[in-house]
Enzyme design. Sequence first.
Site, PDB file in Angstrom:
ATOM      1  N   ASP A 384       0.896  -1.238   0.080  1.00  0.00           N
ATOM      2  CA  ASP A 384      -0.019   0.188   0.126  1.00  0.00           C
ATOM      3  C   ASP A 384       1.002   1.172   0.176  1.00  0.00           C
ATOM      4  OD1 ASP A 384      -1.710   2.110   0.593  1.00  0.00           O
ATOM      5  OD2 ASP A 384      -2.922   0.871   2.019  1.00  0.00           O
ATOM      6  N   HIS A 385       0.815   1.913  -1.095  1.00  0.00           N
ATOM      7  CA  HIS A 385       1.674   3.047  -1.488  1.00  0.00           C
ATOM      8  C   HIS A 385       1.313   4.175  -0.286  1.00  0.00           C
ATOM      9  CE1 HIS A 385       5.025   5.042  -2.791  1.00  0.00           C
ATOM     10  NE2 HIS A 385       4.940   4.945  -4.272  1.00  0.00           N
ATOM     11  N   ARG A 386       0.260   4.015   0.353  1.00  0.00           N
ATOM     12  CA  ARG A 386      -0.180   5.364   1.294  1.00  0.00           C
ATOM     13  C   ARG A 386       0.611   5.141   2.429  1.00  0.00           C
ATOM     14  NH1 ARG A 386      -6.388   4.250   2.092  1.00  0.00           N
ATOM     15  NH2 ARG A 386      -5.540   2.134   2.349  1.00  0.00           N
ATOM     16  N   ALA A 388       3.521   3.060   2.937  1.00  0.00           N
ATOM     17  CA  ALA A 388       4.866   2.595   2.911  1.00  0.00           C
ATOM     18  C   ALA A 388       5.531   3.139   1.666  1.00  0.00           C
ATOM     19  CB  ALA A 388       5.311   1.117   2.904  1.00  0.00           C
TER      20      ALA A 388
END
Length: 415
Positions: A384-386, A388
Amino acid sequence: MEVKLHDIGEGMTEGDIISYLVKEGDRVSVDQPLVEVQTEKMVAELTSPANGTVKEILIDVGKTITVGTTILTIASEQGADPAPAKEETAATVAPAAPSQKSMIMERPKGAPLSNRVKAAPYTRKVAREHDVDITLVEGTGRAGRITVEDVLRYVEERDNGKTKAAAAPEKTPSVEKEPVHQPEEEFDTIPFKGRRKQIAMKMSQSLFTIPHVCHYEEIDMTELLDFRKELKAMDENISVAAFFIKALAIALKEYPVFNAKLDEENEVIRLEKSVHMGIAADAEEGLIVPVVRDADKKSLRAIHQEMKELTQKAKENKLTVKEITGSTFTISNVGPMGSIGATPIINYPETGLMAFHKTKKMPVVNEHDEIVIRSMMNVTMTFDHRVADGGTAIAFTNRFKSLIENPKKLMLELV
């Protein structure tokens, strides 16, 4: 006394009535199984809350109902309960008073027909996340119920600048023509309900909520496979997946951001204290994710044995609620089926998932510039790029890789 469908799993919104274990007029006791319900992940039995007699069965077998729906009523031994009030439906709406009728007739174009909207809590959540007034969405579900797909279709039309008014051509007088009869196409169908439908909802929720990023790596499995042969010679048969889980548990303790869940409402990232490893399993009725709890505190032997038991129970559809909920990170071991790569969808609301693909022998150039044959495996780390960034995901994957490529080093990390 009403027996309702309650939430028996994380995020559950609906279930299918599979079969009744009692009939009207039967006497029942506390905790006696009454009805079997197919949820997203399992078949669950709902039990009686009291001693009494089954008064009325309200829902037919095969029907899909939402959480909170009354399934049947029981007349308790203390006295018969009053009949439950029936849900208001489109067919039983009372006629509007003249003043109300005039207000409806003067309703502005595009305004909602009623303040009463039929939609599950999760559907409403999706609507809020996409800044959608749910009263403007046309429902295609039973009795006009609004589904997640309806909301997402509305979002797509809105973002593309399409509206029903613009899309629908104005009606103009025309000469009636003979209808053209198209030959009926023959096709087979399979039911889109039960676990298959729940999987679809869960995957849509994850993909439309989480910005997915996939990091790819290749891992040299040669040393680990040789080490397993040594263990087999000592009558210790530990699966490769057990090594994966243990190595991940160690890496997750060092990079806890991937053993976390984003709490957007409170604006915090919750770092979980224990590693509960979800194992994506391919069962006959669809994908299911049993959980090895406290994997960071268990031995390789214990993990291997628990995995075997959970996988067998998944095949037999005998997993309990506790065995399929609470995972903090998920793995997907698709290599034995021949996969060489994929872009897996995260098991919402987790932050990461790692998939292991086919291991095959390949020529590799070693540190001495020599061409040698090694057993190589591709892995996919989806995150999850939100929560990490790519650099952290690479470091986490490299830590896992170092433990797998040096299994004796892994032994030093075991507690």
